[in-house]
Design an enzyme around this catalytic site. Structure first.
Site, PDB file in Angstrom:
ATOM      1  N   SER A 138       0.249  -0.961  10.067  1.00 36.74           N
ATOM      2  CA  SER A 138      -0.293  -0.876   8.469  1.00 36.74           C
ATOM      3  C   SER A 138       0.880  -1.492   7.940  1.00 36.74           C
ATOM      4  CB  SER A 138      -0.446   0.615   8.231  1.00 36.74           C
ATOM      5  OG  SER A 138      -0.928   0.652   7.030  1.00 36.74           O
ATOM      6  N   LYS A 164      -3.529  -3.807   9.645  1.00 35.53           N
ATOM      7  CA  LYS A 164      -4.093  -3.167   8.569  1.00 35.53           C
ATOM      8  C   LYS A 164      -3.360  -3.559   7.222  1.00 35.53           C
ATOM      9  CE  LYS A 164      -4.066   1.568   7.471  1.00 35.53           C
ATOM     10  NZ  LYS A 164      -4.518   2.723   7.729  1.00 35.53           N
ATOM     11  N   LYS A 166      -3.240  -3.163   3.021  1.00 34.79           N
ATOM     12  CA  LYS A 166      -3.709  -2.480   1.958  1.00 34.79           C
ATOM     13  C   LYS A 166      -4.459  -3.293   0.841  1.00 34.79           C
ATOM     14  CE  LYS A 166      -2.160   1.862   3.500  1.00 34.79           C
ATOM     15  NZ  LYS A 166      -2.930   2.874   3.441  1.00 34.79           N
ATOM     16  N   ASP A 191      -7.636  -1.567   3.967  1.00 38.10           N
ATOM     17  CA  ASP A 191      -7.387  -0.105   3.445  1.00 38.10           C
ATOM     18  C   ASP A 191      -7.624   0.074   1.852  1.00 38.10           C
ATOM     19  OD1 ASP A 191      -7.204   2.643   3.300  1.00 38.10           O
ATOM     20  OD2 ASP A 191      -5.366   2.760   4.038  1.00 38.10           O
ATOM     21  N   GLU A 216     -11.583   0.473   5.077  1.00 37.91           N
ATOM     22  CA  GLU A 216     -11.290   2.044   4.991  1.00 37.91           C
ATOM     23  C   GLU A 216     -11.340   2.423   3.498  1.00 37.91           C
ATOM     24  OE1 GLU A 216      -8.289   5.104   6.855  1.00 37.91           O
ATOM     25  OE2 GLU A 216      -7.793   2.604   6.715  1.00 37.91           O
ATOM     26  N   ASP A 241     -11.883   8.053   5.771  1.00 38.58           N
ATOM     27  CA  ASP A 241     -10.681   8.633   5.930  1.00 38.58           C
ATOM     28  C   ASP A 241     -10.531   9.690   5.087  1.00 38.58           C
ATOM     29  OD1 ASP A 241      -7.932   9.187   6.126  1.00 38.58           O
ATOM     30  OD2 ASP A 241      -7.178   7.304   5.557  1.00 38.58           O
ATOM     31  N   LYS A 265      -7.198  11.691  11.327  1.00 42.48           N
ATOM     32  CA  LYS A 265      -5.942  11.937  10.955  1.00 42.48           C
ATOM     33  C   LYS A 265      -5.686  13.761  11.285  1.00 42.48           C
ATOM     34  CE  LYS A 265      -4.686   8.458   7.618  1.00 42.48           C
ATOM     35  NZ  LYS A 265      -4.475   8.105   6.318  1.00 42.48           N
ATOM     36  N   GLY A 293      -2.266   7.008  10.317  1.00 40.56           N
ATOM     37  CA  GLY A 293      -0.950   7.480  10.197  1.00 40.56           C
ATOM     38  C   GLY A 293      -0.439   8.081   8.990  1.00 40.56           C
TER      39      GLY A 293
END
Length: 371
Positions: A138, A164, A166, A191, A216, A241, A265, A293
């Site tokens: 990530s 991944k 952001k 994400d 996500e 998520d 998670k 994570g």
């Protein structure tokens, strides 16, 4: 046989990450958290880790609220109610609403202790089958596109099997297009951390041309209704998520068609027992899962490795190597990624030893509770 608890120890740690990590929530570099140690009458020690942040960015929980919940309510419940198996913990804690991260931290220590008492790896105790797991990475929001492309290149050279990225309004489609142009065959997901609304449908439709693994949590953190509307409008699979806090949430999201993938998670859903139930339900309904994570140190990272050995964790998770975040982790050996995979440890419990010197170095507070 009842697990003979002797004491619970709360170690409060403060660790500084190698690099600041930025999302649509904000930026952090200092990690303030708890290591929970459960000790039995035979001297066995089990460890869990809290994952709440100091500020309620991700959920309503904070480091401080976790502390209050554990010492005022959860530890007394564990003291007053004998348990024979870690699966007994979640129903006991269920009399209290919310506070899943506090619950998961203590339950995780109980799971590790139980596995060690039984001579099992935590992975086997949970029903896991894999001997290695695929590792994804990530990457937080970077200052420039050049910095981002350099970061991605470095992690791909290390063998990570999924990237991944952001995103947030103003830092999304154009950035992803540049990344895809540079890395045409790399598995990439975006994400959003709840940064968008249904007013952004036309923008989000543009992601369909980028062959992303998923987007996500694009919409509100508690939502499953609008996500169902959005999934009907876009081809890119939606992964939920923040919306999934329980098996019930997962059942309703799948029933409504709110997502095609679910991120599990452990802290968010209240522990390993509920994680297994969500995994099993998703598997039965053809919904792949992966392990997210929370910038964990070594103990939390070890728990993530264990849960990822279950068969329906078919997508690479966020469990990177220790060196991605820490100059020195609190476990020995540290988590290592080789050729994009992590070997599942074979020693009982989490499979890693606590680095006692590191634990003492980073500890800022310690409390013991007799059981």
């Amino acid at each position: 046989m009842v697990i003979p608890f002797k004491k619970i120890i709360l170690h409060r740690l403060n660790m500084r990450m190698i690099f600041p990590f930025s999302t649509s929530f904000g930026t952090m570099q200092e990690k303030d958290f708890f290591i929970i140690e459960a000790v039995d009458m035979d001297g066995n020690r089990g460890f869990g880790e809290s994952v709440a942040f100091p500020i309620p960015w991700y959920t309503e929980e904070t480091v401080k609220s976790n502390k209050d919940m554990m010492e005022d309510l959860l530890i007394p419940i564990l003291r007053e109610n004998p348990i024979e198996h870690p699966n007994d913990v979640f129903p006991l804690f269920g009399r209290l609403r919310g506070n899943n991260m506090a619950k998961a931290a203590i339950e995780g220590a109980v799971w590790d202790l139980y596995a060690k008492r039984e001579g099992l790896t935590l992975a086997k105790a949970l029903g896991g089958e894999k001997t290695e797991i695929d590792a994804g990475i990530s990457i937080g929001i970077q200052p420039t596109i050049g910095d981002l492309l350099e970061e991605i290149e470095g992690f791909l050279e290390q063998g990570y099997k999924r990237i991944k990225l952001k995103i947030k309004p103003g830092h999304d489609v154009d950035m992803l297009r540049q990344v895809r142009a540079t890395f045409p065959d790399t598995p990439i997901m975006a994400d959003a951390n709840s940064a968008y609304t249904l007013h952004d449908i036309e923008l989000l439709k543009q992601l369909d041309d980028l062959d992303l693994m998923m987007i996500e949590q694009p919409l509100q953190h508690h939502d499953i209704i609008d996500h169902a509307k959005l999934q009907k409008e876009i081809k890119t699979p939606i992964c939920l998520d923040e919306s999934i806090h329980s098996l019930y949430d997962a059942q309703k999201a799948i029933e409504l068609g709110s997502c095609k993938i679910i991120n599990i998670k452990v802290g968010r859903v209240g522990g390993l027992s509920e994680s297994v139930k969500i995994h099993d339900y998703c598997k039965a309904n053809g919904i792949p899962v992966w392990c997210g994570g929370m910038l964990e140190a070594g103990v939390g990272r070890a728990h993530n490795i264990a849960i990822t050995t279950l068969s329906n964790f078919v997508l690479p998770g966020d469990t990177a190597g220790s060196s991605r975040y820490w100059e020195r982790d609190i476990i020995k050996p540290e988590v290592i990624v080789e050729n994009g995979a992590i070997n599942v440890p074979t020693a009982p419990g989490i499979g890693y030893e606590i680095d006692e010197e590191a634990l003492e170095e980073f500890r800022i507070e310690k409390q013991e509770f007799d059981m």
